[in-house]
Write a protein that holds these residues in place. Structure first.
Motif, PDB file in Angstrom:
ATOM      1  N   SER A  73       4.305  -5.495   9.709  1.00 28.42           N
ATOM      2  CA  SER A  73       3.312  -6.551   9.920  1.00 28.42           C
ATOM      3  C   SER A  73       3.914  -7.806  10.547  1.00 28.42           C
ATOM      4  O   SER A  73       3.183  -8.712  10.934  1.00 28.42           O
ATOM      5  N   LEU A  74       5.249  -7.861  10.647  1.00 31.69           N
ATOM      6  CA  LEU A  74       5.874  -9.002  11.319  1.00 31.69           C
ATOM      7  C   LEU A  74       6.635  -8.501  12.546  1.00 31.69           C
ATOM      8  O   LEU A  74       7.779  -8.063  12.445  1.00 31.69           O
ATOM      9  N   PRO A  75       6.008  -8.538  13.708  1.00 31.41           N
ATOM     10  CA  PRO A  75       6.633  -7.970  14.915  1.00 31.41           C
ATOM     11  C   PRO A  75       8.008  -8.570  15.207  1.00 31.41           C
ATOM     12  O   PRO A  75       8.904  -7.865  15.670  1.00 31.41           O
ATOM     13  N   ARG A  76       8.193  -9.848  14.903  1.00 35.52           N
ATOM     14  CA  ARG A  76       9.486 -10.464  15.198  1.00 35.52           C
ATOM     15  C   ARG A  76      10.589  -9.920  14.307  1.00 35.52           C
ATOM     16  O   ARG A  76      11.685  -9.631  14.768  1.00 35.52           O
ATOM     17  N   ALA A  77      10.271  -9.768  13.023  1.00 32.41           N
ATOM     18  CA  ALA A  77      11.244  -9.189  12.092  1.00 32.41           C
ATOM     19  C   ALA A  77      11.555  -7.760  12.512  1.00 32.41           C
ATOM     20  O   ALA A  77      12.704  -7.313  12.441  1.00 32.41           O
ATOM     21  N   ASP A  78      10.524  -7.060  12.978  1.00 32.71           N
ATOM     22  CA  ASP A  78      10.696  -5.690  13.429  1.00 32.71           C
ATOM     23  C   ASP A  78      11.694  -5.629  14.589  1.00 32.71           C
ATOM     24  O   ASP A  78      12.637  -4.826  14.595  1.00 32.71           O
ATOM     25  N   LEU A  79      11.514  -6.525  15.567  1.00 34.42           N
ATOM     26  CA  LEU A  79      12.401  -6.556  16.732  1.00 34.42           C
ATOM     27  C   LEU A  79      13.836  -6.865  16.318  1.00 34.42           C
ATOM     28  O   LEU A  79      14.784  -6.289  16.845  1.00 34.42           O
TER      29      LEU A  79
ATOM     30  N   LEU B 220       1.350   1.924   9.540  1.00 35.63           N
ATOM     31  CA  LEU B 220       0.797   0.577   9.641  1.00 35.63           C
ATOM     32  C   LEU B 220       0.365   0.269  11.070  1.00 35.63           C
ATOM     33  O   LEU B 220      -0.627  -0.413  11.309  1.00 35.63           O
ATOM     34  N   ARG B 221       1.134   0.797  12.020  1.00 38.36           N
ATOM     35  CA  ARG B 221       0.763   0.593  13.422  1.00 38.36           C
ATOM     36  C   ARG B 221      -0.510   1.340  13.778  1.00 38.36           C
ATOM     37  O   ARG B 221      -1.219   0.965  14.694  1.00 38.36           O
ATOM     38  N   GLU B 222      -0.774   2.439  13.043  1.00 34.31           N
ATOM     39  CA  GLU B 222      -1.925   3.282  13.360  1.00 34.31           C
ATOM     40  C   GLU B 222      -3.221   2.790  12.715  1.00 34.31           C
ATOM     41  O   GLU B 222      -4.260   3.411  12.871  1.00 34.31           O
ATOM     42  N   VAL B 223      -3.154   1.709  11.947  1.00 32.65           N
ATOM     43  CA  VAL B 223      -4.371   1.213  11.289  1.00 32.65           C
ATOM     44  C   VAL B 223      -5.384   0.816  12.360  1.00 32.65           C
ATOM     45  O   VAL B 223      -5.045   0.136  13.332  1.00 32.65           O
TER      46      VAL B 223
ATOM     47  N   ARG C 218      -6.863  -4.108   1.444  1.00 33.73           N
ATOM     48  CA  ARG C 218      -8.056  -3.260   1.401  1.00 33.73           C
ATOM     49  C   ARG C 218      -8.203  -2.349   2.599  1.00 33.73           C
ATOM     50  O   ARG C 218      -8.954  -1.381   2.546  1.00 33.73           O
ATOM     51  N   VAL C 219      -7.523  -2.653   3.698  1.00 34.75           N
ATOM     52  CA  VAL C 219      -7.614  -1.771   4.875  1.00 34.75           C
ATOM     53  C   VAL C 219      -6.250  -1.187   5.238  1.00 34.75           C
ATOM     54  O   VAL C 219      -6.083   0.025   5.275  1.00 34.75           O
ATOM     55  N   SER C 220      -5.277  -2.051   5.458  1.00 33.36           N
ATOM     56  CA  SER C 220      -3.995  -1.554   5.960  1.00 33.36           C
ATOM     57  C   SER C 220      -3.306  -0.626   4.952  1.00 33.36           C
ATOM     58  O   SER C 220      -2.817   0.435   5.329  1.00 33.36           O
ATOM     59  N   LEU C 221      -3.279  -1.013   3.672  1.00 34.87           N
ATOM     60  CA  LEU C 221      -2.589  -0.179   2.691  1.00 34.87           C
ATOM     61  C   LEU C 221      -3.246   1.190   2.506  1.00 34.87           C
ATOM     62  O   LEU C 221      -2.572   2.208   2.649  1.00 34.87           O
ATOM     63  N   PRO C 222      -4.546   1.250   2.211  1.00 36.56           N
ATOM     64  CA  PRO C 222      -5.136   2.586   2.063  1.00 36.56           C
ATOM     65  C   PRO C 222      -5.036   3.420   3.330  1.00 36.56           C
ATOM     66  O   PRO C 222      -4.867   4.638   3.266  1.00 36.56           O
TER      67      PRO C 222
ATOM     68  N   THR D 125      -2.614   3.327   5.482  1.00 38.08           N
ATOM     69  CA  THR D 125      -1.222   3.732   5.688  1.00 38.08           C
ATOM     70  C   THR D 125      -0.764   4.765   4.653  1.00 38.08           C
ATOM     71  O   THR D 125       0.172   5.521   4.896  1.00 38.08           O
ATOM     72  N   ALA D 126      -1.446   4.797   3.507  1.00 37.59           N
ATOM     73  CA  ALA D 126      -0.998   5.641   2.388  1.00 37.59           C
ATOM     74  C   ALA D 126      -0.730   7.107   2.768  1.00 37.59           C
ATOM     75  O   ALA D 126       0.293   7.655   2.346  1.00 37.59           O
ATOM     76  N   PRO D 127      -1.581   7.757   3.569  1.00 36.00           N
ATOM     77  CA  PRO D 127      -1.291   9.153   3.901  1.00 36.00           C
ATOM     78  C   PRO D 127       0.018   9.319   4.672  1.00 36.00           C
ATOM     79  O   PRO D 127       0.709  10.323   4.519  1.00 36.00           O
ATOM     80  N   PHE D 128       0.373   8.318   5.472  1.00 35.20           N
ATOM     81  CA  PHE D 128       1.626   8.378   6.218  1.00 35.20           C
ATOM     82  C   PHE D 128       2.815   8.214   5.270  1.00 35.20           C
ATOM     83  O   PHE D 128       3.843   8.856   5.433  1.00 35.20           O
ATOM     84  N   VAL D 129       2.658   7.335   4.270  1.00 39.19           N
ATOM     85  CA  VAL D 129       3.701   7.168   3.262  1.00 39.19           C
ATOM     86  C   VAL D 129       3.912   8.484   2.524  1.00 39.19           C
ATOM     87  O   VAL D 129       5.036   8.901   2.244  1.00 39.19           O
TER      88      VAL D 129
END
Lengths: 260, 256
Positions: free
Chosen positions: B84-90, B142-145, B166-170, B172-176
């Protein structure tokens, strides 16, 4: 109720910038149903997304009840074209409808009751326990409408809400929207590319030019109420209005045949 | 349908065992080098009654489970944060891409020098191996949400944290869950590998080394049978859980 003042928006900067909105002035009165039509790519969705606070316009102002809003007004609901992506597949239909009511500070029982009532209103009384993907496309869009209804928004925005359903379902859903908005005296701004639909549904039709979009013109729709899919559409005033809207969409000065 | 698949699979396994047995009995394979399949099977059935094996089995399961749990607790929050933080990701990406291909077993000599407890050494190495599939899958999920789903909730006036919960976590759950399945098999492999490498008091790998020291090929093979069966059961359990909990994910993919 809603005032859009000189709204403009540009995507990106430099030579690749896309100037989508070029100064839109739009007013929607309390209880009014306004349809916005325009050629595809005219920036209709950009307009709606700006009002919903989903994007920050690069210029202009949006006022709701004379108060300028930055971000999401918080008292509106949006019905998107893509119901299958807008509904949450991991919860039941009932929970989909009840979820936004958390913002209304309702307890669980009140949320459930409001959801059941809204589902009954769109003709889906028995569907609360089902999952969205167990329903047909038309029924899914009914759920999305019920979710917006249950929220009792001051302003309901609809972005091409019937663009992904078959013709028969489309007529049913159009009549459903007319029925619920009569019942709740809701203020509705509906975006469509379908000229007939805009005349059939609207109290007023606002036509946008192609990008950068400005207001090409607007027409008051004086058709007998309640509207009827067959009688209204053969009414001389309807035929006349859709021709007028059609001319505006195509551009008054252009005598060339319609663009493909 | 499912019963038939199960029957076919069982027939395949039985067929292999019969061939192995026949190869031993006909002298094709020297029984003094590789024991008869029937001998291995009998030993495998007897093994749970062997206190040394039973203790080892418990220890292996403990290291495996503990490591998987720690990986889950580390990788999922980290994946959510980076996702969720693109800068931290980079900033983190080069480090992740450097660390990820390092064979976790290669850490054993280093960790052994730094950490004095053998179980802790194993857990550190297994966590290192199991974290990657979980981290990568969480970030990918998370990217696929769906942005429309997020905008729907935002338009009702929900804030960032609510949309995440309420949206991103549920979503993403199947990918986890997929990450957890991959991590589980990696963790099991690495657990047994560290036992073979670092030894210790007990563990399936330790049991194999002991059996090897007394040239008990039959015991080693029986223990191998157990590791295979354990991996199979763990995967089946996780697949079942995934089907149960994330039926919506499969149904949506079908386009219901």
């Amino acid at each position: 109720m809603l005032d859009v003042v000189n709204l403009s928006h540009t995507y990106g900067t430099g030579p690749k910038a896309h100037h989508a909105l070029g100064g839109i002035d739009l007013r929607v009165a309390e209880g009014e149903l306004v349809c916005v039509v325009g050629p595809s790519g005219a920036g209709k969705s950009t307009l709606l997304r700006s009002i919903a606070g989903l994007l920050t316009p690069t210029g202009g102002q949006i006022r709701v009840n004379d108060t300028e809003v930055a971000g999401t007004p918080g008292d509106l609901a949006v019905v998107f074209q893509d119901y299958s992506r807008s509904l949450f597949p991991w919860v039941t239909v009932g929970d989909n409808v009840a979820l936004p009511l958390r913002r209304r500070g309702k307890d669980k029982a009140a949320r459930r009751a409001a959801a059941a009532e809204a589902l009954a209103e769109v003709g889906l009384s028995g569907a609360a326990g089902k999952y969205p993907w167990e329903l047909s496309g038309g029924m899914q869009q009914r759920v999305a409408i019920a979710r917006a209804l249950a929220y009792r928004p001051a302003l309901l925005l609809m972005d091409e809400p019937f663009g992904s359903v078959d013709a028969q379902t489309r007529e049913d859903l159009e009549d459903l929207v007319l029925k619920v908005r009569d019942h709740h005296r809701m203020t509705v701004l509906l975006i469509t590319h379908d000229i007939d639909e805009s005349v059939y549904l609207g109290d007023r039709v606002v036509v946008l030019t192609k990008a950068p979009a400005t207001i090409a013109g607007e027409l008051k729709v004086d058709l007998p109420s309640p509207r009827d899919q067959i009688a209204t559409r053969e009414h001389p005033a309807f035929v006349h209005l859709r021709a007028e809207v059609g001319r505006l969409v195509r551009g008054r000065d252009e005598h060339a045949p319609a663009r493909p | 349908m499912r019963g038939r698949r199960l029957a076919r699979g069982a027939a395949g396994v039985a067929g292999f065992m019969i061939i192995a047995e026949v190869a031993g009995r006909t002298g094709l394979i020297d029984p003094s080098v590789v024991p008869y399949m029937s001998t291995v099977l009998v030993e495998a059935v007897r093994l749970p009654a062997d206190p040394q094996f039973a203790e080892g089995l418990g220890k292996t399961l403990m290291i495996w489970g503990t490591s998987l749990l720690i990986s889950l607790l580390v990788a999922v929050p980290l994946g959510l944060l980076l996702g969720s933080l693109p800068r931290a990701d980079l900033a983190a990406r080069p480090l992740v891409e450097f660390l990820r291909p390092i064979p976790s077993i290669a850490l054993v000599p280093l960790v052994t020098l730094v950490v004095p407890f053998v179980d802790t050494i194993k857990i550190i190495v297994v966590v290192f191996a199991a974290t990657w599939p979980l981290l990568i899958n969480t970030m990918y999920g998370l990217r696929e949400v769906d942005p429309v789903a997020k905008e729907t909730l935002r338009s009702f006036g929900f804030g960032r944290m609510s949309v995440l919960a309420r949206v991103s976590l549920p979503s993403t759950a199947p990918f986890v869950m997929t990450g957890l399945r991959l991590a589980s098999s990696v963790a099991f492999i690495v657990t047994v590998s560290t036992e073979l490498l670092s030894g210790g008091i007990s563990g399936i790998g330790v049991f194999m080394i002991t059996a090897g020291a007394s040239l008990r090929t039959d015991l080693i093979m029986a223990a191998i049978l157990w590791t295979g069966a354990l991996g199979l059961v763990a995967n089946a359990l996780l697949v079942g859980l995934q089907r149960q909990a994330f039926r919506w994910h499969a149904m949506k993919a079908v386009g219901g």
